[in-house]
Design a protein around this motif. Sequence first.
Motif, PDB file in Angstrom:
ATOM      1  N   LYS A   1     -11.945  13.062   9.409  1.00 52.55           N
ATOM      2  CA  LYS A   1     -10.905  12.498   8.559  1.00 52.55           C
ATOM      3  C   LYS A   1      -9.942  11.687   9.415  1.00 52.55           C
ATOM      4  O   LYS A   1      -9.343  12.194  10.357  1.00 52.55           O
ATOM      5  N   ALA A   2      -9.821  10.397   9.078  1.00 56.54           N
ATOM      6  CA  ALA A   2      -8.903   9.498   9.773  1.00 56.54           C
ATOM      7  C   ALA A   2      -7.813   9.055   8.811  1.00 56.54           C
ATOM      8  O   ALA A   2      -8.105   8.632   7.683  1.00 56.54           O
ATOM      9  N   PHE A   3      -6.571   9.174   9.232  1.00 56.44           N
ATOM     10  CA  PHE A   3      -5.436   8.711   8.440  1.00 56.44           C
ATOM     11  C   PHE A   3      -4.924   7.400   9.025  1.00 56.44           C
ATOM     12  O   PHE A   3      -4.766   7.270  10.239  1.00 56.44           O
ATOM     13  N   ARG A   4      -4.658   6.443   8.145  1.00 59.25           N
ATOM     14  CA  ARG A   4      -4.142   5.139   8.581  1.00 59.25           C
ATOM     15  C   ARG A   4      -2.620   5.142   8.509  1.00 59.25           C
ATOM     16  O   ARG A   4      -2.031   5.629   7.543  1.00 59.25           O
ATOM     17  N   HIS A   5      -1.999   4.593   9.546  1.00 53.78           N
ATOM     18  CA  HIS A   5      -0.545   4.538   9.613  1.00 53.78           C
ATOM     19  C   HIS A   5      -0.108   3.098   9.868  1.00 53.78           C
ATOM     20  O   HIS A   5      -0.778   2.336  10.558  1.00 53.78           O
ATOM     21  N   ARG A   6       1.043   2.747   9.296  1.00 55.95           N
ATOM     22  CA  ARG A   6       1.650   1.434   9.557  1.00 55.95           C
ATOM     23  C   ARG A   6       3.091   1.675  10.011  1.00 55.95           C
ATOM     24  O   ARG A   6       3.901   2.258   9.284  1.00 55.95           O
ATOM     25  N   THR A   7       3.421   1.275  11.241  1.00 53.84           N
ATOM     26  CA  THR A   7       4.746   1.539  11.808  1.00 53.84           C
ATOM     27  C   THR A   7       5.787   0.511  11.408  1.00 53.84           C
ATOM     28  O   THR A   7       6.983   0.750  11.543  1.00 53.84           O
TER      29      THR A   7
ATOM     30  N   PHE B   1       6.463  -3.434   8.824  1.00 51.38           N
ATOM     31  CA  PHE B   1       5.946  -4.279   7.753  1.00 51.38           C
ATOM     32  C   PHE B   1       4.865  -5.220   8.257  1.00 51.38           C
ATOM     33  O   PHE B   1       3.871  -5.477   7.576  1.00 51.38           O
ATOM     34  N   PHE B   2       5.050  -5.765   9.473  1.00 53.44           N
ATOM     35  CA  PHE B   2       4.090  -6.716  10.018  1.00 53.44           C
ATOM     36  C   PHE B   2       3.152  -6.063  11.040  1.00 53.44           C
ATOM     37  O   PHE B   2       2.320  -6.736  11.632  1.00 53.44           O
ATOM     38  N   ALA B   3       3.327  -4.779  11.249  1.00 50.99           N
ATOM     39  CA  ALA B   3       2.516  -4.087  12.248  1.00 50.99           C
ATOM     40  C   ALA B   3       1.090  -3.894  11.756  1.00 50.99           C
ATOM     41  O   ALA B   3       0.837  -3.716  10.559  1.00 50.99           O
ATOM     42  N   LYS B   4       0.168  -3.916  12.690  1.00 51.11           N
ATOM     43  CA  LYS B   4      -1.231  -3.676  12.365  1.00 51.11           C
ATOM     44  C   LYS B   4      -1.445  -2.186  12.123  1.00 51.11           C
ATOM     45  O   LYS B   4      -0.992  -1.360  12.916  1.00 51.11           O
ATOM     46  N   PRO B   5      -2.100  -1.798  11.032  1.00 48.94           N
ATOM     47  CA  PRO B   5      -2.331  -0.367  10.768  1.00 48.94           C
ATOM     48  C   PRO B   5      -3.143   0.276  11.891  1.00 48.94           C
ATOM     49  O   PRO B   5      -4.043  -0.338  12.461  1.00 48.94           O
ATOM     50  N   THR B   6      -2.808   1.507  12.184  1.00 53.46           N
ATOM     51  CA  THR B   6      -3.541   2.283  13.181  1.00 53.46           C
ATOM     52  C   THR B   6      -4.148   3.512  12.514  1.00 53.46           C
ATOM     53  O   THR B   6      -3.688   3.936  11.458  1.00 53.46           O
TER      54      THR B   6
END
Length: 339
Positions: A13-19, A21-26
Motif C-alpha cells: 500500500k502506497a499513499f500519495r502526498h502533496r506538500t 500546491f505546485f509540489a510534485k506528489p510523492t
Amino acid sequence: MNTPLLQTRDLTKAFRHRTGFFAKPTSQLAANAITFQLSQRERIGVVGESGSGKSTLGRLLLGLTPPTSGDVWFEGVNHRDLSPAEWTKFRIRTSLVQQNPLSALNPQMTIGQQIAEGLLVHRIVDRSGALERASTMLERVGLSRVMMDRYPHQMSGGQRQRVVIARALILDPKLVIFDEAVSALDVSVQAQVVALLRSLWQELDLAYVFITHDLRIVRHLVDRIAVMYLGRVVETGDIKSVYAWPRHPYTRALLASVPTMDPRMRNIEPPIKGELDATKTAQGCAFRSRCPFAIGRCSTEIPELRATGGQQAACHRAEELPRSIASELVVPQREELAP
C-alpha cells in the motif's frame, strides 16, 4: 493440506502526498510486499514503532483499505473476487477492535444497543433476541447485565474496552484484528484485558492479529510475531524463538526498550537512536542509519527476509548477531504465562 484462514502475498500500500500546491506528489509505502499466512485459531502479533505500517496492514487484511498491489485471501477466496454479497458475509466473519474505545463507541446509544447492532444490521435475530444475546456477551467479557442501559461516558476505560471486545465478538467471527487494543489503558487494567483475551481465545474458535508497540504485552497473547519497520516485515517467527534470540537489530532495540524493575538489568543495551526515515527505503536497509551493526553492504543492498536460526530476518548480518541480553528480560520465565 489445510487452507490457511488468512493469507497475503506481496501486499503493498502506497499513499500519495502533496506538500504544496505546485509540489510534485510523492509516495510513501505504508506496507511493502508483505507475505504471510494465518491458520485457524492461530494468534500473531504485529509490532513496531508508530509509523511502521501496523495499522495500515490491519486495515488491508480486513478490506477497509484497498491495496496498491498484492493479494489477500480469506478462507481461500481472494478479496478481489468477492461480490457485494460475499463482502457482507466477510464482514460477519471478521471484526476489528480499535485503540480508543471512547471514540469507537457512539455516545448517543446505550451499551446494549451498540453490542446488539451487528445482529440487527445483518438480520440474524430480532430485536429482543439481539438484546438477549448482547447481555449474555456482556457477561462473557466480565461485565454485569445492568450495564446494558448505560452510555459510554458512564463507564471506565477498562469497561469500555470490554464493551468494544463484546461488540467485536457478538457475530462469532473467525478473525479479529486488535489494533493497539490495550495501549490506552493503565497497567492494572491492561492485565485484566490481557487475561480476558486469553480466556476468550481458549473458549472460542477464533484467530486474531494483535497489533501493538508494546512487546511486554504481546508475549502473553500470541503464538508468532512479525516485527515491522517502515512498511516491511524485518523479522518473524515463533514468539519464544524471536524473544530468546532476536536476529534483527531493530528487534533487539525494541526488546532493550522494554522497561524492567530490576536495577541490575537497566540500560544494558543502547536505545534506538534517530527517527523513522522513509527516504531510506529506496536503497539498502531502511534501518541502517539507526543500526549499530551496519556495514557498507547495508547502504547498497536491500536485505531479503530469509530463514536464520528459528525464525526469519531481513538482515545481512543476522547470523553474526550475538544473543541479546535484553531478551532475557521479556521472554516468558514461568510456565503459567504460556497459553
